[in-house]
Design an enzyme around this catalytic site. Structure first.
Site, PDB file in Angstrom:
ATOM      1  N   HIS A 115       0.857  -1.193   0.000  1.00 28.63           N
ATOM      2  CA  HIS A 115       0.000   0.000   0.000  1.00 28.63           C
ATOM      3  C   HIS A 115       0.889   1.238   0.000  1.00 28.63           C
ATOM      4  O   HIS A 115       1.969   1.237   0.603  1.00 28.63           O
ATOM      5  CB  HIS A 115      -0.921  -0.004   1.225  1.00 28.63           C
ATOM      6  CG  HIS A 115      -1.765  -1.235   1.318  1.00 28.63           C
ATOM      7  ND1 HIS A 115      -2.928  -1.395   0.604  1.00 28.63           N
ATOM      8  CD2 HIS A 115      -1.589  -2.380   2.018  1.00 28.63           C
ATOM      9  CE1 HIS A 115      -3.447  -2.573   0.867  1.00 28.63           C
ATOM     10  NE2 HIS A 115      -2.655  -3.206   1.711  1.00 28.63           N
ATOM     11  N   THR A 165      13.513  -8.616   3.379  1.00 27.76           N
ATOM     12  CA  THR A 165      13.221  -7.333   2.736  1.00 27.76           C
ATOM     13  C   THR A 165      14.010  -7.125   1.452  1.00 27.76           C
ATOM     14  O   THR A 165      13.726  -6.195   0.695  1.00 27.76           O
ATOM     15  CB  THR A 165      13.536  -6.171   3.686  1.00 27.76           C
ATOM     16  OG1 THR A 165      14.944  -6.178   3.996  1.00 27.76           O
ATOM     17  CG2 THR A 165      12.741  -6.285   4.983  1.00 27.76           C
ATOM     18  N   LYS A 166      15.022  -7.989   1.212  1.00 26.30           N
ATOM     19  CA  LYS A 166      15.849  -7.892   0.004  1.00 26.30           C
ATOM     20  C   LYS A 166      16.070  -9.288  -0.568  1.00 26.30           C
ATOM     21  O   LYS A 166      15.985 -10.286   0.155  1.00 26.30           O
ATOM     22  CB  LYS A 166      17.194  -7.236   0.318  1.00 26.30           C
ATOM     23  CG  LYS A 166      17.070  -5.768   0.726  1.00 26.30           C
ATOM     24  CD  LYS A 166      18.442  -5.148   0.955  1.00 26.30           C
ATOM     25  CE  LYS A 166      18.309  -3.673   1.338  1.00 26.30           C
ATOM     26  NZ  LYS A 166      19.638  -3.050   1.598  1.00 26.30           N
ATOM     27  N   ARG A 183      25.886 -16.893   6.203  1.00 27.90           N
ATOM     28  CA  ARG A 183      27.010 -17.658   5.643  1.00 27.90           C
ATOM     29  C   ARG A 183      26.530 -18.454   4.453  1.00 27.90           C
ATOM     30  O   ARG A 183      25.329 -18.540   4.188  1.00 27.90           O
ATOM     31  CB  ARG A 183      27.593 -18.605   6.686  1.00 27.90           C
ATOM     32  CG  ARG A 183      26.630 -19.694   7.169  1.00 27.90           C
ATOM     33  CD  ARG A 183      27.334 -20.621   8.136  1.00 27.90           C
ATOM     34  NE  ARG A 183      26.488 -21.674   8.666  1.00 27.90           N
ATOM     35  CZ  ARG A 183      26.230 -22.830   8.061  1.00 27.90           C
ATOM     36  NH1 ARG A 183      26.730 -23.087   6.847  1.00 27.90           N
ATOM     37  NH2 ARG A 183      25.469 -23.747   8.634  1.00 27.90           N
TER      38      ARG A 183
END
Length: 211
Positions: A115, A165-166, A183
């Site tokens: 949103h 988030t990535k 790792r």
């Protein structure tokens, strides 16, 4: 000009309360409700329902009810041999792709919907969607959250409670909020499966041969 339904899959702003969208979505949610009401002994019924509910689903997939999904799985693409524990949530307002042999711990959330930050647009109930892609042979730990537009590579372990988030590359262990690569998967993992517990390859190979 694109319809609201078409904009669901283009990343454009759209209104999810559009009549055409709501009508189709409600039918999908009815099917989801019926799936979640099945008994554990109704395995074959569950498998047949999933083939009707999902955009694609391969052989030997198992989803432990309750399963939660904005569109009842109709925008979810599963490969084969995928396992999902209790309370998998797929916010599948657009497409979610999951590769073969991937496993989900309990209470995992995969979300494609977003949103706008601008409050005036949220007041008008605008939404946008971005597809999520999860690779082959991943293990997504309990309570992990995968945000819109994320791509996760093959053979990735996402630690419990992580917020992804990535994008994550293949062959890594990643943990945390926000989720970061801890790792690479390495030779140590070929010797130990948990802390100081060694893998008994002879037993595993003999059991595999008998299957």
């Amino acid at each position: 000009m694109s319809t609201m339904k078409e904009k669901m899959h283009t990343g454009e702003l759209y209104l999810p309360g559009d009549n055409e969208i709501v009508e189709r979505q409600t039918k999908c949610l009815d099917c989801l409700y019926e799936f979640n009401m099945t008994r554990p002994t109704e395995f074959e019924k569950r498998q047949a329902m999933l083939k009707e509910m999902f955009a694609e689903i391969g052989e030997n997939c198992y989803i432990e009810p309750p399963f939660h999904s904005n569109w009842g799985g109709s925008h979810v693409h599963f490969g084969k041999n995928i396992y999902a524990n209790f309370n998998l949530t797929c916010v599948d307002d657009t497409h979610i792709y999951v590769g073969d042999y991937t496993m989900f711990g309990p209470n995992v959330t995969i979300t494609t919907a977003g949103h706008p930050i601008l409050p005036e647009l949220r007041e008008k109930i605008y939404q946008y969607n971005a597809a999520v892609r999860i690779g082959r042979n991943c293990w997504i730990g309990a309570g992990a959250v995968i945000l819109p537009g994320i791509t996760i590579g093959d053979n990735v372990v996402v630690g419990a409670g992580s917020i992804v988030t990535k994008d994550l590359p293949s062959n890594v262990v990643a943990v945390g909020n926000p989720c970061r690569v801890l790792r690479e998967v390495n030779e140590h993992d070929r010797e130990y499966y948990f802390r100081d517990r060694k893998i008994d390859w002879n037993t595993i190979e003999s059991q595999s041969a008998s299957l």
